[in-house]
Write a protein that holds these residues in place. Structure first.
Motif, PDB file in Angstrom:
ATOM      1  N   ARG A  59       0.507  -1.443  -0.097  1.00 21.06           N
ATOM      2  CA  ARG A  59       0.447   0.374   0.019  1.00 21.06           C
ATOM      3  C   ARG A  59       0.822   1.236   0.302  1.00 21.06           C
ATOM      4  N   ASN A  60       1.993   0.898   0.114  1.00 20.76           N
ATOM      5  CA  ASN A  60       2.767   2.232   1.133  1.00 20.76           C
ATOM      6  C   ASN A  60       4.007   2.890  -0.479  1.00 20.76           C
ATOM      7  N   LYS A  61       3.542   1.698  -1.411  1.00 19.11           N
ATOM      8  CA  LYS A  61       3.784   2.772  -2.501  1.00 19.11           C
ATOM      9  C   LYS A  61       3.729   3.510  -3.374  1.00 19.11           C
ATOM     10  N   ASN A  62       2.420   3.673  -2.372  1.00 18.19           N
ATOM     11  CA  ASN A  62       1.587   5.052  -3.037  1.00 18.19           C
ATOM     12  C   ASN A  62       2.401   6.243  -2.712  1.00 18.19           C
ATOM     13  N   TYR A  63       2.955   5.993  -1.982  1.00 20.06           N
ATOM     14  CA  TYR A  63       3.861   7.160  -1.126  1.00 20.06           C
ATOM     15  C   TYR A  63       5.243   7.018  -1.476  1.00 20.06           C
ATOM     16  N   GLN A  64       5.108   6.520  -2.221  1.00 15.70           N
ATOM     17  CA  GLN A  64       7.412   5.985  -2.719  1.00 15.70           C
ATOM     18  C   GLN A  64       7.861   5.936  -1.498  1.00 15.70           C
TER      19      GLN A  64
END
Length: 363
Positions: A59-64
């Motif tokens: 999920r946190n890939k959306n926040y780089q």
């Protein structure tokens, strides 16, 4: 290193144990003597932890943010129950083709639980606890207003004569707002930066470091490096140390060294070492309970986080503190109940920045 997940369970924990045994008994003994090692790992909690880390990191890939780590322990014993040092020990580093350790946003072999990272505001509870030792209370007032902390700079936060702007120090709050007069409890609950720097000044830098070390932080050796930014996470710590230190709050001021081994036996069944409970009081129970009360008050933190944030576990009381470094390279959450402490880190192994918009809620 092993390449297939089926070949080993809880790999970061296993190599954590192996390093400990190598350092204590020597590699030859470990390789040839047939030691039997009983550890503290809880397989069920480890499975849950690995799943949570993998899903959260995705999920946190959306926040780089490419990586995450988690450690959990029992505050009543200090025993490590789960350890996930990276989202996937056996995964390929990112970006694809990156050599491990060389500018990788994610390097699965690295155990971030034992790596040095800046904790951001997750360090604040130690400072507030130190201030309560000095006689301040949750109801003590402090001003949340624009403030210049360097005596070499002007009150309006501009450099003084013959001083460069890098000398000035005037932190701001996460949301860029100032709230005027607030209590210590409001400042800690809402993780306000400017009041917290003032609390560190009142408590004293050395007093705060002394308390943090007493509680289990092991990496603050060169005190000449630390100033008022310490309260905002301006020091490198280990996730394992942070979870262990928070366990002191969870157990009303009692410290237990983190341990991962219950028993080591040689090939003949002789016991080489065995877990023995050892504990010591490092802060007054009332101070520990005060910190826990503040960190578990969902209504008190609502102005910053909202009433229905991920920090709220509903009917289950839990204390929690988040932390985000000033340059948005690390995001932390450390939470606890009387029976469990869990610390989570999110970020990138190569210190690439994560997106500010998600830094306060991604963990």
């Amino acid at each position: 290193f092993l390449k297939r997940k089926e070949q080993i369970a809880a790999p970061h924990f296993v190599f954590f144990i192996r390093d400990y045994l190598n350092n204590k008994y020597g590699e030859d003994v470990i390789e040839k003597s047939g030691l039997k090692v009983t550890t503290t790992l809880d397989p069920n909690l480890q499975e849950i932890a690995e799943k949570v880390v993998e899903e959260g990191a995705e999920r946190n890939k959306n926040y780089q943010a490419a990586n995450a780590a988690l450690v959990a322990l029992d505050p009543k014993t200090g025993q490590l129950l789960a350890m996930v040092g990276s989202k996937n020990y056996f995964g390929d580093p990112e970006p694809e083709g990156c050599a491990p350790g060389k500018n990788c946003r994610f390097d699965g072999n690295v155990n971030v639980v034992t790596s040095l990272r800046q904790p951001g505001s997750a360090f604040k509870p130690f400072v507030y606890a130190a201030s309560f030792r000095k006689g301040y209370t949750p109801d003590t007032g402090v001003w949340d207003i624009p403030t210049e902390f360097s005596p070499l700079c002007n009150w309006d936060r501009t450099p003084g004569p013959n001083v460069g702007p890098e000398i000035c120090y005037h932190p701001v709050n996460y949301d860029g707002l100032f709230r005027g007069p607030v209590t210590f409890k409001q400042a800690l609950s809402n993780s306000l930066n400017v009041p917290s720097v003032k609390v560190l000044y009142l408590a004293g830098i050395n007093a705060a470091i002394n308390l943090a070390e007493d509680m289990g932080i092991t990496t603050l050796k060169d005190r000449s490096r630390y100033g008022l930014s310490l309260v905002l996470g301006g020091a490198e710590v280990k996730l394992l140390d942070m979870a262990s230190a928070y366990s002191v709050f969870a157990d009303d001021g009692i410290k237990r060294e983190p341990t991962a081994i219950l028993k080591v036996e040689d090939a003949s069944g002789n016991i080489l070492e065995e877990y023995r409970e050892q504990s010591q009081r490092v802060i007054d129970a009332e101070i520990a309970r005060t910190i826990s009360d503040i960190l578990s008050d969902n209504t008190a933190r609502a102005p910053m986080f909202g009433l229905n944030s991920p920090l709220n576990l509903g009917d289950r009381p839990a204390a929690v503190k988040t932390g985000t470094t000033q340059d948005y390279r690390d995001a932390w959450t450390v939470g606890y109940t009387p029976s469990l402490v869990a610390g989570v880190w999110v970020g990138n192994n190569d210190n690439t920045e994560i997106q500010k918009s998600g830094a306060g809620a991604m963990v």
